[in-house]
Design a protein around this motif. Structure first.
Motif, PDB file in Angstrom:
ATOM      1  N   PRO A  21     -55.333   8.793  42.012  1.00 43.79           N
ATOM      2  CA  PRO A  21     -54.256   8.992  42.634  1.00 43.79           C
ATOM      3  C   PRO A  21     -53.423  10.244  42.294  1.00 43.79           C
ATOM      4  O   PRO A  21     -53.079  10.567  41.132  1.00 43.79           O
ATOM      5  N   VAL A  22     -52.979  11.132  43.327  1.00 42.78           N
ATOM      6  CA  VAL A  22     -52.491  12.259  43.361  1.00 42.78           C
ATOM      7  C   VAL A  22     -51.042  12.514  44.032  1.00 42.78           C
ATOM      8  O   VAL A  22     -50.954  11.822  45.188  1.00 42.78           O
ATOM      9  N   LEU A  23     -50.220  13.172  43.416  1.00 40.48           N
ATOM     10  CA  LEU A  23     -48.889  13.157  43.879  1.00 40.48           C
ATOM     11  C   LEU A  23     -48.543  14.797  43.490  1.00 40.48           C
ATOM     12  O   LEU A  23     -48.199  14.977  42.404  1.00 40.48           O
ATOM     13  N   GLY A  24     -48.686  15.528  44.634  1.00 36.39           N
ATOM     14  CA  GLY A  24     -48.433  16.958  44.183  1.00 36.39           C
ATOM     15  C   GLY A  24     -49.317  17.632  43.386  1.00 36.39           C
ATOM     16  O   GLY A  24     -50.537  17.513  43.546  1.00 36.39           O
ATOM     17  N   ASP A  25     -48.977  18.139  42.165  1.00 31.99           N
ATOM     18  CA  ASP A  25     -50.096  18.696  41.158  1.00 31.99           C
ATOM     19  C   ASP A  25     -50.394  17.715  40.110  1.00 31.99           C
ATOM     20  O   ASP A  25     -50.881  17.926  39.027  1.00 31.99           O
ATOM     21  N   ARG A  26     -49.820  16.231  40.097  1.00 37.98           N
ATOM     22  CA  ARG A  26     -49.867  15.387  39.128  1.00 37.98           C
ATOM     23  C   ARG A  26     -50.869  14.335  39.558  1.00 37.98           C
ATOM     24  O   ARG A  26     -50.970  14.073  40.563  1.00 37.98           O
ATOM     25  N   ILE A  27     -51.620  13.890  38.689  1.00 38.89           N
ATOM     26  CA  ILE A  27     -52.356  12.617  38.897  1.00 38.89           C
ATOM     27  C   ILE A  27     -51.912  11.378  37.777  1.00 38.89           C
ATOM     28  O   ILE A  27     -51.126  11.658  37.177  1.00 38.89           O
ATOM     29  N   LYS A 128     -63.846  11.075  32.433  1.00 35.81           N
ATOM     30  CA  LYS A 128     -63.747  12.575  31.945  1.00 35.81           C
ATOM     31  C   LYS A 128     -64.424  13.380  33.082  1.00 35.81           C
ATOM     32  O   LYS A 128     -63.731  14.448  33.480  1.00 35.81           O
ATOM     33  N   ARG A 129     -65.553  12.835  33.617  1.00 38.59           N
ATOM     34  CA  ARG A 129     -66.280  13.611  34.580  1.00 38.59           C
ATOM     35  C   ARG A 129     -65.633  13.821  35.786  1.00 38.59           C
ATOM     36  O   ARG A 129     -65.461  14.775  36.578  1.00 38.59           O
ATOM     37  N   THR A 130     -65.070  12.815  36.367  1.00 43.37           N
ATOM     38  CA  THR A 130     -64.214  12.611  37.567  1.00 43.37           C
ATOM     39  C   THR A 130     -63.036  13.742  37.613  1.00 43.37           C
ATOM     40  O   THR A 130     -62.911  14.351  38.308  1.00 43.37           O
ATOM     41  N   LEU A 131     -62.331  13.667  36.359  1.00 44.88           N
ATOM     42  CA  LEU A 131     -61.234  14.493  36.292  1.00 44.88           C
ATOM     43  C   LEU A 131     -61.690  15.877  36.130  1.00 44.88           C
ATOM     44  O   LEU A 131     -60.971  16.798  36.792  1.00 44.88           O
ATOM     45  N   GLU A 132     -62.766  16.321  35.464  1.00 48.98           N
ATOM     46  CA  GLU A 132     -63.290  17.783  35.383  1.00 48.98           C
ATOM     47  C   GLU A 132     -63.786  18.179  36.693  1.00 48.98           C
ATOM     48  O   GLU A 132     -63.486  19.293  36.898  1.00 48.98           O
ATOM     49  N   HIS A 133     -64.389  17.426  37.370  1.00 47.37           N
ATOM     50  CA  HIS A 133     -64.895  17.792  38.909  1.00 47.37           C
ATOM     51  C   HIS A 133     -63.586  17.942  39.759  1.00 47.37           C
ATOM     52  O   HIS A 133     -63.354  18.846  40.511  1.00 47.37           O
ATOM     53  N   PHE A 134     -62.472  16.966  39.584  1.00 46.44           N
ATOM     54  CA  PHE A 134     -61.292  17.252  40.371  1.00 46.44           C
ATOM     55  C   PHE A 134     -60.565  18.425  40.081  1.00 46.44           C
ATOM     56  O   PHE A 134     -60.153  19.305  41.105  1.00 46.44           O
ATOM     57  N   PHE A 135     -60.348  18.826  38.873  1.00 43.90           N
ATOM     58  CA  PHE A 135     -59.635  19.998  38.601  1.00 43.90           C
ATOM     59  C   PHE A 135     -60.547  21.302  39.115  1.00 43.90           C
ATOM     60  O   PHE A 135     -59.871  22.247  39.390  1.00 43.90           O
ATOM     61  N   GLU A 136     -61.895  21.226  38.876  1.00 41.47           N
ATOM     62  CA  GLU A 136     -62.597  22.410  39.373  1.00 41.47           C
ATOM     63  C   GLU A 136     -62.621  22.202  40.681  1.00 41.47           C
ATOM     64  O   GLU A 136     -62.244  23.531  41.303  1.00 41.47           O
ATOM     65  N   ASP A 137     -62.495  21.386  41.517  1.00 39.06           N
ATOM     66  CA  ASP A 137     -62.794  21.326  43.030  1.00 39.06           C
ATOM     67  C   ASP A 137     -61.220  21.816  43.582  1.00 39.06           C
ATOM     68  O   ASP A 137     -61.298  22.504  44.601  1.00 39.06           O
ATOM     69  N   ARG A 138     -60.119  21.510  42.929  1.00 35.89           N
ATOM     70  CA  ARG A 138     -58.691  21.918  43.375  1.00 35.89           C
ATOM     71  C   ARG A 138     -58.791  23.340  42.986  1.00 35.89           C
ATOM     72  O   ARG A 138     -58.064  23.741  44.096  1.00 35.89           O
ATOM     73  N   LYS A 139     -59.169  23.934  42.100  1.00 38.01           N
ATOM     74  CA  LYS A 139     -58.947  25.417  41.839  1.00 38.01           C
ATOM     75  C   LYS A 139     -59.854  26.093  42.982  1.00 38.01           C
ATOM     76  O   LYS A 139     -59.509  27.118  43.401  1.00 38.01           O
ATOM     77  N   ARG A 140     -60.935  25.416  43.473  1.00 38.63           N
ATOM     78  CA  ARG A 140     -61.585  26.172  44.560  1.00 38.63           C
ATOM     79  C   ARG A 140     -61.098  25.942  45.938  1.00 38.63           C
ATOM     80  O   ARG A 140     -61.499  26.378  47.033  1.00 38.63           O
ATOM     81  N   GLY A 141     -60.329  24.780  45.981  1.00 39.07           N
ATOM     82  CA  GLY A 141     -59.690  24.589  47.357  1.00 39.07           C
ATOM     83  C   GLY A 141     -60.778  23.614  48.216  1.00 39.07           C
ATOM     84  O   GLY A 141     -60.493  23.627  49.597  1.00 39.07           O
ATOM     85  N   ARG A 142     -61.572  23.047  47.676  1.00 37.59           N
ATOM     86  CA  ARG A 142     -62.637  22.235  48.072  1.00 37.59           C
ATOM     87  C   ARG A 142     -63.267  21.327  47.643  1.00 37.59           C
ATOM     88  O   ARG A 142     -63.783  21.365  46.463  1.00 37.59           O
ATOM     89  N   PHE A 143     -62.996  19.979  47.932  1.00 37.71           N
ATOM     90  CA  PHE A 143     -63.524  18.950  47.213  1.00 37.71           C
ATOM     91  C   PHE A 143     -65.002  18.312  48.088  1.00 37.71           C
ATOM     92  O   PHE A 143     -65.000  18.333  49.210  1.00 37.71           O
TER      93      PHE A 143
END
Length: 154
Positions: A21-27, A128-143
């Motif tokens: 669950p995401v709200l703004g820049d927080r999970i 851990k893996r899901t969060l790592e992917h999420f933060f990487e994808d968010r920086k790239r702007g593409r999930f």
């Protein structure tokens, strides 16, 4: 198959569904009030129930564990964990209301930024893996949907 009655007793892996669950820049993270991994942090997730879809189960788990209302967006990660016979399906979700609180299976819930994630206190490798992917994808702007296996440490 039972040698006595001939009935086939299926022993299949369990499906675990949950969301990020995401709200703004927080999970949203939940501190576990149950075993396994009591007292460690996780994403809201649990066993899928009969007569519900995977996305319905993910939303239900967020409500049960964090009193969180979410809108499921898309399938995000799928991890097979053969040594415990489980398959995890995690969805990205939009948190609809910041008013969250611990459910019966959580000691505490909190909305955190990437810098506030308690990486050394995460309950499961899948989280851990899901969060790592999420933060990487968010920086790239593409999930993109991710999948893989998590094997028992040797």
């Amino acid at each position: 198959m039972c040698d006595v009655c001939g009935t086939i007793h299926y022993q299949n892996p369990k499906l675990v569904v949950g969301c990020l669950p995401v709200l703004g820049d927080r999970i949203l993270l939940c501190k576990r009030a149950i075993e396994p991994r009591h007292g460690l942090w996780t994403l809201p997730a649990g066993f899928m129930e009969n007569e519900e879809s995977a996305s319905e189960g993910a939303a239900r788990e967020a409500l049960e564990e964090a009193n969180a209302r979410v809108e499921i967006e898309d399938l995000y990660t799928v991890f097979s964990i053969p040594h415990i016979s489980q398959v995890y399906m995690m969805f990205r979700a939009r948190l609809l209301d910041p008013d969250v609180s611990p459910g019966a299976e959580s000691l505490e819930v909190k909305l955190v930024t990437e810098d506030e994630v308690p990486w050394d206190q995460l309950a499961f490798a899948m989280v851990k893996r899901t969060l790592e992917h999420f933060f990487e994808d968010r920086k790239r702007g593409r999930f993109v949907t991710r999948f893989g296996d998590i094997r028992k440490p040797r």
